[in-house]
Design a protein around this motif. Structure first.
Motif, PDB file in Angstrom:
ATOM      1  N   ARG A 170     -38.810 -29.330 -12.977  1.00 43.00           N
ATOM      2  CA  ARG A 170     -39.497 -30.564 -13.354  1.00 43.00           C
ATOM      3  C   ARG A 170     -38.564 -31.560 -14.036  1.00 43.00           C
ATOM      4  N   ASP A 171     -37.506 -31.040 -14.668  1.00 43.38           N
ATOM      5  CA  ASP A 171     -36.570 -31.930 -15.357  1.00 43.38           C
ATOM      6  C   ASP A 171     -35.446 -32.417 -14.444  1.00 43.38           C
ATOM      7  N   GLY A 172     -35.542 -32.065 -13.163  1.00 39.20           N
ATOM      8  CA  GLY A 172     -34.531 -32.498 -12.206  1.00 39.20           C
ATOM      9  C   GLY A 172     -33.332 -31.582 -12.102  1.00 39.20           C
ATOM     10  N   GLU A 173     -33.299 -30.543 -12.928  1.00 41.72           N
ATOM     11  CA  GLU A 173     -32.190 -29.611 -12.906  1.00 41.72           C
ATOM     12  C   GLU A 173     -32.514 -28.407 -12.015  1.00 41.72           C
ATOM     13  N   VAL A 225     -35.435 -27.292  -7.469  1.00 43.30           N
ATOM     14  CA  VAL A 225     -35.289 -28.341  -8.476  1.00 43.30           C
ATOM     15  C   VAL A 225     -36.477 -28.262  -9.436  1.00 43.30           C
ATOM     16  N   HIS A 272     -38.716 -28.970  -4.057  1.00 38.05           N
ATOM     17  CA  HIS A 272     -37.434 -29.201  -3.392  1.00 38.05           C
ATOM     18  C   HIS A 272     -36.623 -27.911  -3.498  1.00 38.05           C
ATOM     19  N   ASN A 299     -45.868 -26.036  -7.880  1.00 34.35           N
ATOM     20  CA  ASN A 299     -45.065 -27.214  -7.555  1.00 34.35           C
ATOM     21  C   ASN A 299     -45.448 -27.633  -6.146  1.00 34.35           C
ATOM     22  N   GLU A 306     -33.520 -25.614  -2.792  1.00 33.87           N
ATOM     23  CA  GLU A 306     -32.092 -25.781  -2.509  1.00 33.87           C
ATOM     24  C   GLU A 306     -31.488 -24.577  -1.801  1.00 33.87           C
TER      25      GLU A 306
END
Length: 464
Positions: free
Chosen positions: A253-256, A251, A235, A231, A237
Motif C-alpha cells: 500500500r505504501d508503494g514499496e 507492491v 501489482h 488488494n 512483481e
C-alpha cells in the motif's frame, strides 16, 4: 478393436445438474435417451461447489460470532480453539452426503440408459465412447466446467490449488494466497481467514465479486479490507517457488515491494467449459475463440444442428438453478428437434455468501443507460434491525426506469441479502413498478425495511 453400436433418440454428455435435467426431459417427452458420463459424477455443486463451500463458511461464521459477542455484553472466558482437522472432517462428511444423494438419483436410472466413458464427436449426431459408437437423433452437451489455470501460475507446482482441492484438505493450512476476489475467492478467502488461516487476496482492476456498480463495489472493497488482507488492484512483481513454499512479491500500500510466503496459492480466477476433448471440430458447428460452441441463448441450439449445450458448459450463468432450467430446455428441444422452442428464463439472481453478503437481481448496473434510470439508495449502517444485531454494514442501489417506474434491478452488499434477493427477483419477474412494490407489506422491525427505504428514495426521484 471390436466396436458395438447404440442407437438412441437423445444422447446426453454429462451427468451433472444440467445433464440429469436434460435426460429426464427427453424421457418425459417419450424419447429414448442415453446418459454418458466419464467423470466421478455427483454434480459440481455437491462435490466442489456450493455445498462444501457453505459448510466451510458455516464453520467460519461460528468462529467469527464467538469472537464478537463482547459488544452485546456477552463475554466468553478462555481461548476459542479452531480444530482444523475437525472442521475439514465435517466439511467432507457432509459433502459426501450431498454427493450421495445425487449418485443415488443416478443409480435409479435404468442401466441401459447409462454409458460410462468420455464421448468424442465423429459427426454432428454420432459419438464414440470407448469402443461404443452412439448414433443419436440429437445430442446435449452438459459437460460442466473446470477451474482455469493460466500458465503463469504453474510455477507454484503442487503448492497451487483450485477450489476443488480445498475440500480434500485434511486440515487447515497456516498461510494461503488467493488470486481472484470473485464469488469463489471472496467466499473461501474470508472463510479461511475467519478460521485462523493467514490469508491475502489478490485481485486486479478493482473488481469485487460480480458487482458492476462502482459505488457498491467501492463500499464492498472497503468493508472486506477491514476483515482480511484484500488488494483488489494488486501489482504482482514476481511469483516463484522455494521448497514447499510459494513466494510472491507485490507492491504494498505504501508503494514499496513486499515479499510474502504461503503454504498454498488458491487460484479462483474463473472457470472454463469442459469442451476441449469433445472433438467438436468434427461437427461443423461454429465455435468461439475458446472452442466453445456458439448457440442460441433461448433454445440452446448450436446453429441449426441437432446439438444443444446447457449448464456450465455454455458458461452463461454457471449456477445450479440455471443449469437445471437449461438442462430441461435442452432436453425438451433435443427431443422435439428440429421443432425447437425457447425455454424458461427466470429473472437473474446472484448471491455471494460472504459476510456481509453480496447480491444482484435483474439487470446489472453496467448494462443500464444512466440517463434512463433513477437509482434508489439505502445504507444499512443505521438501519434499525441491522444495527440491533450489529450486522449493519451494507449499501444498496435499486434501479428503476425513469419513464415507467418499472423495477429493473439491484446491486448491493448487506445483511441477509440472500433473503431480500428472492423478494426482488420475484418483483422483477412480475415486472412490478416501484410504487407497486411499495404497496406490498413490510413488517417491523425487519432488515427488509432497508429495501423499502431504497424504494422510497427511488420513488421520490421518479416523482421529481
Amino acid at each position: 478393436m471390436t466396436q458395438n453400436t447404440r442407437q438412441v433418440d437423445v444422447a446426453v454428455i454429462g451427468a451433472g445438474t444440467a445433464g440429469l435435467a436434460a435426460y429426464r426431459a427427453a424421457r418425459s417427452a417419450g424419447k429414448t435417451a442415453l446418459l454418458i458420463e466419464g467423470g466421478p459424477g455427483g454434480t459440481t455443486c455437491a462435490r466442489v461447489g456450493c455445498m462444501p463451500s457453505k459448510l466451510l463458511i458455516a464453520a467460519a461464521d461460528a468462529a467469527h460470532e464467538l469472537r464478537h459477542t463482547a459488544a452485546f455484553g456477552v463475554r466468553i472466558d478462555g481461548d476459542i480453539v479452531i480444530n482444523g482437522r475437525e472442521v475439514m472432517d465435517r466439511v467432507k462428511r457432509e459433502r459426501d452426503r450431498f454427493v450421495g444423494f445425487v449418485l443415488r438419483s443416478v443409480d435409479g436410472i435404468p442401466a441401459d440408459d447409462k454409458l460410462a466413458g468420455y464421448a468424442h464427436f465423429i459427426d454432428t449426431s454420432t459419438l464414440l465412447v470407448g469402443t461404443t459408437r452412439v448414433e443419436a437423433g440429437s445430442v446435449v452437451i452438459a459437460t460442466g466446467s473446470s477451474p482455469s489455470v493460466p500458465d503463469a501460475f504453474t510455477v507454484f507446482g503442487d503448492r497451487l490449488v483450485v477450489n476443488d482441492d480445498v475440500f480434500s484438505w485434511d486440515a487447515l493450512p497456516r498461510r494461503v494466497a488467493v488470486f481472484g476476489p470473485g464469488v469463489i475467492g471472496l467466499e473461501l478467502g474470508q472463510a479461511l481467514s475467519r478460521l485462523g488461516v493467514i490469508v491475502r487476496v489478490f485481485g486486479r482492476s478493482g473488481h469485487i465479486g460480480p458487482l458492476t456498480d462502482p459505488a457498491i463495489r467501492d463500499y464492498a472493497n472497503a468493508t472486506f479490507s477491514t476483515d482480511f488482507a484484500l488488494n483488489a488492484n494488486a501489482h504482482i512483481e514476481h511469483m516463484g517457488r522455494d521448497g514447499d513454499e510459494a513466494v510472491i512479491r507485490f507492491v504494498g500500500r505504501d508503494g514499496e515491494p513486499v515479499t510474502e510466503r504461503f503454504d498454498y496459492v488458491l487460484l479462483a480466477t474463473g472457470r472454463t467449459p469442459n469442451v476441449k476433448n469433445l472433438a467438436l471440430e468434427n461437427t461443423g458447428i461454429a465455435l468461439d475463440e475458446r472452442g466453445v460452441p456458439l448457440f442460441d441463448r433461448d433454445t440452446l441450439q448450436c446453429g441449426d444442428s441437432p446439438i444443444f449445450v446447457a449448464g456450465d458448459a455454455n458458461n452463461v450463468l454457471p449456477l445450479l438453478h440455471e443449469a437445471a432450467d437449461e438442462g430441461k430446455t435442452a432436453g425438451n428441444n433435443a427431443a422435439r428437434y428440429p421443432a425447437v422452442a425457447p425455454g424458461l428464463r427466470r429473472s437473474p439472481i446472484a448471491i455471494v455468501f460472504s459476510d456481509p453478503q453480496i447480491a444482484m437481481v435483474g439487470a446489472r448496473f453496467a448494462d443500464l443507460d444512466p440517463a434512463r434510470i433513477v437509482v434508489g439508495e439505502v445504507s444499512f449502517e443505521d438501519q434499525g434491525r441491522s444495527r440491533v444485531m450489529l450486522k449493519n454494514k451494507g449499501l444498496m442501489h435499486v434501479y428503476a426506469d425513469k419513464e415507467s417506474g418499472t423495477f429493473l434491478g439491484a446491486e448491493w452488499i448487506g445483511p441477509r441479502a440472500e433473503n431480500i434477493a428472492h423478494t426482488l427477483a420475484w418483483a422483477h419477474q412480475m415486472q412490478l413498478t416501484v410504487p407497486q412494490m411499495l404497496d406490498m407489506p413490510f413488517y417491523h422491525p425487519v432488515i427488509e425495511e432497508g429495501l423499502r427505504t431504497a424504494l422510497r428514495d427511488a420513488a421520490a426521484k421518479l416523482a421529481g
